[in-house]
Design a protein around this motif. Structure first.
Motif, PDB file in Angstrom:
ATOM      1  N   TRP A 129      -3.648   6.895  -1.853  1.00  0.00           N
ATOM      2  CA  TRP A 129      -3.131   5.559  -1.579  1.00  0.00           C
ATOM      3  C   TRP A 129      -3.435   4.625  -2.742  1.00  0.00           C
ATOM      4  O   TRP A 129      -4.580   4.507  -3.171  1.00  0.00           O
ATOM      5  CB  TRP A 129      -3.746   4.997  -0.308  1.00  0.00           C
ATOM      6  CG  TRP A 129      -3.279   5.650   0.961  1.00  0.00           C
ATOM      7  CD1 TRP A 129      -3.858   6.687   1.610  1.00  0.00           C
ATOM      8  CD2 TRP A 129      -2.132   5.285   1.733  1.00  0.00           C
ATOM      9  NE1 TRP A 129      -3.154   7.007   2.735  1.00  0.00           N
ATOM     10  CE2 TRP A 129      -2.085   6.154   2.841  1.00  0.00           C
ATOM     11  CE3 TRP A 129      -1.141   4.311   1.603  1.00  0.00           C
ATOM     12  CZ2 TRP A 129      -1.092   6.078   3.816  1.00  0.00           C
ATOM     13  CZ3 TRP A 129      -0.155   4.231   2.574  1.00  0.00           C
ATOM     14  CH2 TRP A 129      -0.127   5.105   3.664  1.00  0.00           C
ATOM     15  N   LYS A 142       1.509   5.374  -0.544  1.00  0.00           N
ATOM     16  CA  LYS A 142       0.904   6.704  -0.564  1.00  0.00           C
ATOM     17  C   LYS A 142       1.638   7.558  -1.591  1.00  0.00           C
ATOM     18  O   LYS A 142       2.739   8.058  -1.336  1.00  0.00           O
ATOM     19  CB  LYS A 142       0.940   7.360   0.816  1.00  0.00           C
ATOM     20  CG  LYS A 142       0.097   8.632   0.888  1.00  0.00           C
ATOM     21  CD  LYS A 142      -0.004   9.179   2.288  1.00  0.00           C
ATOM     22  CE  LYS A 142      -0.919  10.394   2.319  1.00  0.00           C
ATOM     23  NZ  LYS A 142      -0.996  10.997   3.680  1.00  0.00           N
ATOM     24  N   LEU A 172       0.870  -1.169   0.000  1.00  0.00           N
ATOM     25  CA  LEU A 172       0.000   0.000   0.000  1.00  0.00           C
ATOM     26  C   LEU A 172       0.905   1.217   0.000  1.00  0.00           C
ATOM     27  O   LEU A 172       1.687   1.417   0.937  1.00  0.00           O
ATOM     28  CB  LEU A 172      -0.895  -0.014   1.232  1.00  0.00           C
ATOM     29  CG  LEU A 172      -2.048   0.987   1.266  1.00  0.00           C
ATOM     30  CD1 LEU A 172      -2.985   0.764   0.099  1.00  0.00           C
ATOM     31  CD2 LEU A 172      -2.812   0.844   2.571  1.00  0.00           C
TER      32      LEU A 172
END
Length: 1005
Positions: free
Chosen positions: A725, A715, A713
């Motif tokens: 994200w 950002k 994940l």
């Protein structure tokens, strides 16, 4: 599949290959939270050839590629090609289906993009069959700004056919939702004939002959289903056979349904909790009910102002085949029904041949009893109803018979309303009317204060002084209604009343009946309890005979606004959808050249390839995150720090290894829910953060652990400077030399896995296997991670302060003290502070177990006494069950999550009441209700919907969470059942409402 770019160049790729770039995916799955998803159609368990990138021509020095068309043909690779295309859709792109009957075994899911198109050759020419799909929905668009779906039919979706949720500017044009129902299945050989459904003789009672179509309660719920959206247009659509509503718009601002047809659904058309709705030139026929405009309680918003004009409702006399929910209460033979919704204009419509009534004008008082509607934010009464210049032909001639056993013993609502109408119609016994009103209006409650929000401030109000409630506001103690009355306490008319005029009534049926609600039925109930043989029309009317005000009347002068008040309700405005404009927050897809440049850049030993994290690299090792590129359990590079959670999401008993990587020189910001500003959010991470999570299956008896997938994940920063994200998934395989390797897997897959290990918390031996462990496709995880009142894209779920407030300890002892197993086993939040990775943290007061006692903390759901209350006491059980539901369900079941439209919310700080499921009825019918009537029934897990949903494994309509597991979590289910059976009782808020299922039961309480 064919990919076309803006230069007009078209390339047909060999069938069976992914005609996409694995590195061009739009989004994937979480790294730091805890969620997983069901697989796409890739069921291979052996290493595969990496997907072939599409050939897209990009202008020099342009890092983006825009305006692509992905073409899906019928055949064995259609599902794989569809999934490959859907995960790539970026602004300006089109997903096009070939003509013909295309069988798909996975849902079409489009997430977090904008300005995209999905189309076929025409709704009679392109049929997408989802009969064997592993997802509940056929086509689902979530959190999309600008989507057009056109020229195709969706057939036999397990649940909803076309669902738009969180969509701004959505158009459904020339589409059809179709279910085979109880008749012959629709196939490639018969679809041209089967799609054409006439309306000649609907079955008025179950078992009646039905020459046109056989309805079935096993069909999916909604045909056309935009919900919690804005600026929605449904044009030239059709729905056939839905077990709830055919064409629906709900909890939405600005919606138009026009030129559309609904046939053989329970409710043909439905506007629910909409602000600014319009029905124009539609046809509803052979449904149970034709049109519905109403407000439902305990959901995201409350509606106001809808116009219904130029529509035809005819022969809506099919028996009600809904499982449960409010639509199961709609009597067959209803042309239009309204309930608890203000400001409706019904003009220039035609209602023909309805056995109960052309129009039913009712209130929640009729269903719940006076003052007993649980949701005090919902006004139970419809006001500002303007019915004029309509034609009504043949109404009320054959009321559906009541089911006396269900009325008296089970309290089911569906057969009560026609009984009331016929019972109280003294002038035409046993019949309905063209317009039927329950006659119920509220009285001024002078002692009810104006409602307040959670901070104690007045709730916003409209220009009339009516509170504008949302589900974020606390439930008041009373229904505030002073805005309806003048200074002398008189109702302001006609604004808070109704006006009927210049309607034409033809054929059978009296023009109007006011049956005065339940007045007088106390005597009927008492008499029936003493002598059940009195349950006949003549017997019941004999009880009411002579009782003042108990029987119905036909005097419509109360609705003659011109005569009574000298004025009419003003015409309501037509709905206008504003022009669409791109937001600019979603970038077109990166070019292959840009991906190659970043992912193949050399990196120094021990340093993360931070620049490459702007794109999705084909191989995990190109980011250089771990000391051993072939083992994501090894020591992380840079300042990567391993972490664990108190309570994790269940993913088929997988062991998980989590690591957070923060860019050099940055720190995360501590935010918890104790001040009310970040109730459900995580720590705030800086742009550039990477949260990695690896899923493995441990076999301690063999001393082995199989790596299955690693999810990142990330950002990222868009070209306009905003943070969002993105998530990507890598599957672990072995090459010909037995070496561990990864491949980017935007299409997802499944894996056969097994486990055999001792749980670190309970010491219990966990053992088992599954052939269907789900590796998600790139769009599925966004369902859980987006729109969670958090940051844009796939925001993290797991790393909340309350879930990280513990000492670090790996989930498995497999690594021993090697790699991440050697990380310091101290309080994680304090360690991050000491390493300069976290700021804004209060001074932590640590106990001897590494837990900070002065901040929020989520207990281990499976450790009795971990809540701080005595082990297995009611408080302890409830606290641990709430932790389990928060981690496994709350990321969707909150007022801004993917399940926000259900009104069932599991937020950490929310009270355990109707919103938490206690005696809450489902918002929709269908197989997902399991034939049960309430989400949580105190003391009765076997009657609770949530128990059935958590226990279910293989039914996509019932399985919950729907995209996170392939087997039942036995231990979690046992805790849920114990809580319902042994802890929850009628003393809970709303805990006595499960029995208030009918008008009869509401009397005398």
């Amino acid at each position: 599949m064919t990919t076309t770019n803006t230069t007009g160049r078209t390339l047909r790729l060999r069938s069976g290959l992914l005609a996409t770039a694995a590195s061009l995916v739009l989004a994937g799955c979480l790294g730091g939270g805890d969620s997983s998803s069901p697989a796409a159609s890739d069921k291979a368990t052996q290493p595969q050839t990496p997907p072939r990138p599409p050939s897209v021509v990009t202008p020099p020095n342009n890092p983006f590629s825009e305006g692509r068309t992905f073409f899906v043909e019928a055949g064995p690779d259609a599902t794989r090609d569809m999934v490959s295309a859907m995960i790539q859709l970026r602004p300006g792109d089109t997903l096009e289906f070939d003509c013909g009957f295309i069988e798909l075994d996975h849902g079409l899911l489009i997430q977090a993009t904008e300005d995209v198109t999905v189309k076929g050759c025409g709704r009679d020419a392109t049929v997408l069959s989802f009969r064997n799909s592993d997802n509940v929905t056929g086509l689902e668009a979530l959190n999309v700004r600008g989507i057009t779906v056109r020229d195709l039919t969706i057939a036999d979706s397990p649940g909803d056919a076309f669902k738009l949720k969180g969509v701004k500017w959505g158009t459904l044009l020339n589409v059809r939702a179709y279910w085979s129902g109880g008749g012959e299945l629709i196939t490639a050989g018969n679809y041209p004939e089967r799609l054409q459904v006439a309306c000649t003789e609907p079955p008025m009672n179950e078992g009646d002959p039905t020459p046109d179509y056989v309805p079935s309660s096993a069909s999916g719920r909604y045909g056309i289903y935009p919900v919690e959206s804005e600026n929605i247009l449904v044009d030239n659509a059709e729905s056939v056979g839905a077990s709830d509503a055919g064409i629906y718009v709900g909890q939405t601002n600005t919606a138009i349904i026009r030129n559309s047809r609904a046939v053989y659904n329970v409710m043909g058309f439905e506007i629910e909790n909409v602000q600014g709705g319009e029905y124009d030139n539609n046809l509803a026929e052979c449904n149970t009910g034709g049109f519905l405009i109403y407000d439902l309680e305990n959901i995201t918003q409350y509606g106001d102002t809808s116009v219904m004009l130029n529509n035809l409702a005819r022969n809506n006399n099919t028996y009600n085949f809904a499982h449960s929910g409010l639509v199961s209460a709609v009597p067959r033979g209803t042309g239009f029904l309204t309930l608890g919704y203000d400001n409706i204009e019904i003009v220039n419509n035609r209602f023909e041949d309805h056995s109960t009534a052309a129009i039913i004008y009712a209130s929640y008082e009729l269903i719940d009893g006076k003052g007993k509607t649980t949701d005090k934010k919902l006004d139970p009464y419809t006001e500002g109803l303007h019915i004029h210049d309509n034609v009504m032909v043949n109404s009320g001639y054959d009321l559906p018979p009541p089911n006396y056993e269900k009325v008296l013993l089970e309290g089911q609502v569906e057969s009560v309303l026609p009984t009331l109408i016929g019972l109280k119609n003294i002038t035409n016994p046993g019949k309905g009317a063209h317009i039927v009103w329950d006659g119920l209006l509220d009285e001024l409650d002078a002692d009810c204060p104006y409602p307040e929000d959670a901070n104690g401030d007045p709730v916003p109000q409209d220009s009339n002084g009516k509170p504008i409630h949302t589900n974020e506001h606390p439930n008041p103690a009373c229904h505030y209604n002073k805005y309806k009355f003048d200074a002398a306490g008189n109702r302001i008319q006609p604004q808070w009343g109704s006006c009927f005029h210049t309607n034409e009534y033809r054929g059978e049926g009296q023009p109007y009946l006011n049956f005065h609600g339940t007045q007088g039925l106390e005597l009927v109930l008492a008499a029936a309890e003493q002598d059940p043989s009195i349950l006949s029309l003549e017997g019941l009317q004999s009880v009411l005979a002579g009782l003042d005000g108990a029987v119905g009347d036909t005097d419509a002068s109360v609705h003659d606004c011109q005569g009574q008040y000298g004025k009419l309700l003003p015409p309501l405005p037509r709905v206008t959808i504003p022009p669409f404009e791109r937001s600019g927050t979603v970038d077109p897809a990166p070019s292959q050249a840009e991906i190659d440049r970043l992912c193949n850049a050399p990196t120094r030993s021990g340093e993360v390839n931070w620049d490459a994290l702007a794109v999705n690299c084909p191989r995990l090792e190109q980011y250089n995150l771990f000391a051993d590129p072939n083992d994501p359990r090894s020591t992380p590079h840079g300042n990567g720090v391993p972490y664990v959670l108190n309570s994790k999401l269940f993913s088929d008993y997988a062991t998980k290894y989590r690591v957070a990587f923060l860019p050099p020189g940055t720190r995360a910001v501590y935010r918890d829910g104790q001040d009310g500003n970040n109730l459900n959010g995580t720590i705030h991470f800086p742009n550039g953060t990477v949260l990695a999570k690896t899923f493995a299956f441990t076999d301690e008896s063999q001393g082995s652990e199989e790596l299955v997938e690693t999810r990142l994940l990330i950002k990222r920063t868009s070209s306009t400077g905003g943070g969002f994200w993105d998530g990507i998934t890598y599957i672990w395989d072995t090459d010909g030399n037995g070496q561990a390797v990864t491949r980017l897997a935007p299409e997802g897959g499944t894996r056969a896995v097994s486990w055999h290990y001792e749980d670190q918390v309970t010491g219990e031996l966990l053992t088992g296997s599954t052939d269907a462990y789900a590796i998600p496709n790139a769009n599925q995880c966004i369902t859980c991670h987006s729109n969670d009142d958090q940051e844009a894209g796939s925001a993290p779920i797991g790393p909340k302060p309350r879930n990280m407030n513990r000492a670090y300890q790996p989930e498995s002892t497999f690594m021993g003290t090697g790699g991440q197993g050697g990380s310091p086993q101290v309080n994680q939040l304090q360690y991050w502070v000491d390493q300069g990775l976290l700021t804004n943290v209060p001074n932590l007061e640590l106990n001897g177990e590494g837990v900070a006692t002065n901040i929020e903390r989520l207990p281990h759901w499976n450790k009795p006494g971990d809540s701080g209350a005595p082990a297995n006491s009611p408080d302890d059980v409830e606290a641990r069950l709430r932790a389990y539901l928060e981690v496994n369900c709350q990321h969707c079941h909150n007022d801004r999550g993917a399940a926000s439209n259900t009104g069932y919310y599991l937020d950490h700080y929310r009270a355990v009441d109707a919103g938490y499921g206690i005696c809450k009825k489902p918002t929709a019918t269908g197989g997902g209700s399991c034939g049960r009537q309430h989400i949580v029934v105190p003391g009765d897990a076997d009657s609770s919907i949530v128990e059935c949903r958590v226990a279910s494994e293989n039914d996509p309509q019932r399985r919950m969470p729907p995209i996170a597991r392939s087997v039942t979590h036995t231990e979690g289910l046992e805790l849920l059942r114990y809580w319902i059976n042994e802890v929850v009782d009628s003393d809970y808020s709303n805990g006595d409402a499960c029995g208030n299922g009918s008008i009869f039961q509401s009397l005398g309480d």
